[in-house]
Write an enzyme that holds these catalytic residues in place. Sequence first.
Site, short mmCIF file in Angstrom:
data_model
loop_
_atom_site.label_atom_id
_atom_site.label_comp_id
_atom_site.label_asym_id
_atom_site.label_seq_id
_atom_site.Cartn_x
_atom_site.Cartn_y
_atom_site.Cartn_z
N CYS A 66 0.85 -1.19 0.00
CA CYS A 66 0.00 0.00 0.00
C CYS A 66 0.89 1.24 0.00
CB CYS A 66 -0.92 -0.01 1.21
SG CYS A 66 -1.79 1.54 1.46
N CYS A 83 0.61 3.34 3.22
CA CYS A 83 1.26 2.68 4.37
C CYS A 83 2.77 2.86 4.27
CB CYS A 83 0.88 1.20 4.43
SG CYS A 83 -0.78 0.90 5.10
N ASP A 118 -0.10 16.73 -1.76
CA ASP A 118 -0.39 15.85 -2.90
C ASP A 118 0.69 16.05 -3.96
OD1 ASP A 118 -3.24 14.38 -4.06
OD2 ASP A 118 -1.67 14.90 -5.51
N HIS A 128 -4.34 1.02 8.24
CA HIS A 128 -4.80 0.75 6.88
C HIS A 128 -6.31 0.55 6.88
CE1 HIS A 128 -4.62 -0.21 2.66
NE2 HIS A 128 -5.54 -1.11 2.93
N ASN A 155 -12.60 10.26 -2.10
CA ASN A 155 -13.12 9.41 -3.16
C ASN A 155 -13.20 7.98 -2.66
OD1 ASN A 155 -13.25 11.51 -5.13
ND2 ASN A 155 -11.03 11.36 -5.39
N HIS A 191 -6.19 3.41 0.32
CA HIS A 191 -5.97 3.70 1.75
C HIS A 191 -6.72 5.01 1.99
CE1 HIS A 191 -3.03 3.80 5.37
NE2 HIS A 191 -3.78 4.88 5.49
N HIS A 227 -8.18 8.41 2.49
CA HIS A 227 -7.52 9.72 2.53
C HIS A 227 -8.54 10.82 2.26
CE1 HIS A 227 -7.18 8.07 -1.55
NE2 HIS A 227 -7.26 9.30 -2.00
N HIS A 266 -8.74 14.66 0.86
CA HIS A 266 -8.10 15.77 0.15
C HIS A 266 -8.56 17.07 0.82
CE1 HIS A 266 -7.17 13.40 -3.65
NE2 HIS A 266 -8.11 12.63 -3.13
P1 AMP Z 1 -7.59 9.47 -5.12
O1 AMP Z 1 -7.66 9.57 -6.62
O2 AMP Z 1 -8.71 10.13 -4.40
O3 AMP Z 1 -7.35 8.03 -4.69
O4 AMP Z 1 -6.32 10.32 -4.69
C1 AMP Z 1 -5.04 9.83 -4.65
C2 AMP Z 1 -4.13 11.03 -4.61
O5 AMP Z 1 -2.85 10.59 -4.21
C3 AMP Z 1 -3.96 11.73 -5.96
O6 AMP Z 1 -4.39 13.08 -5.85
C4 AMP Z 1 -2.47 11.60 -6.23
O7 AMP Z 1 -1.93 12.74 -6.85
C5 AMP Z 1 -1.89 11.40 -4.85
N1 AMP Z 1 -0.63 10.70 -4.77
C6 AMP Z 1 -0.28 9.56 -5.40
N2 AMP Z 1 0.97 9.19 -5.06
C7 AMP Z 1 1.43 10.13 -4.19
C8 AMP Z 1 2.65 10.33 -3.47
N3 AMP Z 1 3.68 9.47 -3.58
N4 AMP Z 1 2.77 11.41 -2.68
C9 AMP Z 1 1.74 12.29 -2.57
N5 AMP Z 1 0.57 12.15 -3.19
C10 AMP Z 1 0.41 11.10 -4.00
ZN ZN Z 2 -2.43 1.44 3.63
#
Ligand code: AMP
Ligand code: ZN
Length: 112
Positions: free
Chosen positions: A3, A6, A29, A45, A85, A96, A98, A100
Amino acid sequence: MDCLFCKIISGDIPSSKVYEDDMCLAFKDINPQTPVHILVIPKAHIASADGVNAENSKYVARIFEVIPQIAAEQGLVGGYRIISNCGEDACQSVKHLHFHIMGGRKLPENMG
Ligand code: AMP
Ligand code: ZN
């Protein structure tokens, strides 16, 4: 577990941290959609909002306690949007939970 978030919590993958405590972590982000775009994640997780239950909802409560502090530190005096989302139709890409935090400009009314 394979993940991404994680691995960010464990430090195996670097992140641009803006807040951390024993239950949650907030970082920038990597692909910001707004001038301020922060992700806040639980340090457990939980796959998505669908995975929140009576045992782990304390993580969500903590996240919502710290979001105003993070928003203030990021200068979001005019307001901000919180998005989570959940699942395929919402285009959840990281499995995982999150949240925004998005702001820094006037956001569109239309959400979808
Ligand atoms: P979602 O589409 O709601 O699952 O959002 C996932 C978010 O994670 C997206 O906005 C990506 O730009 C962000 N993301 C993916 N990998 C990383 C990372 N290594 N560091 C920071 N943000 C990330
Ligand atoms: Zn996780």
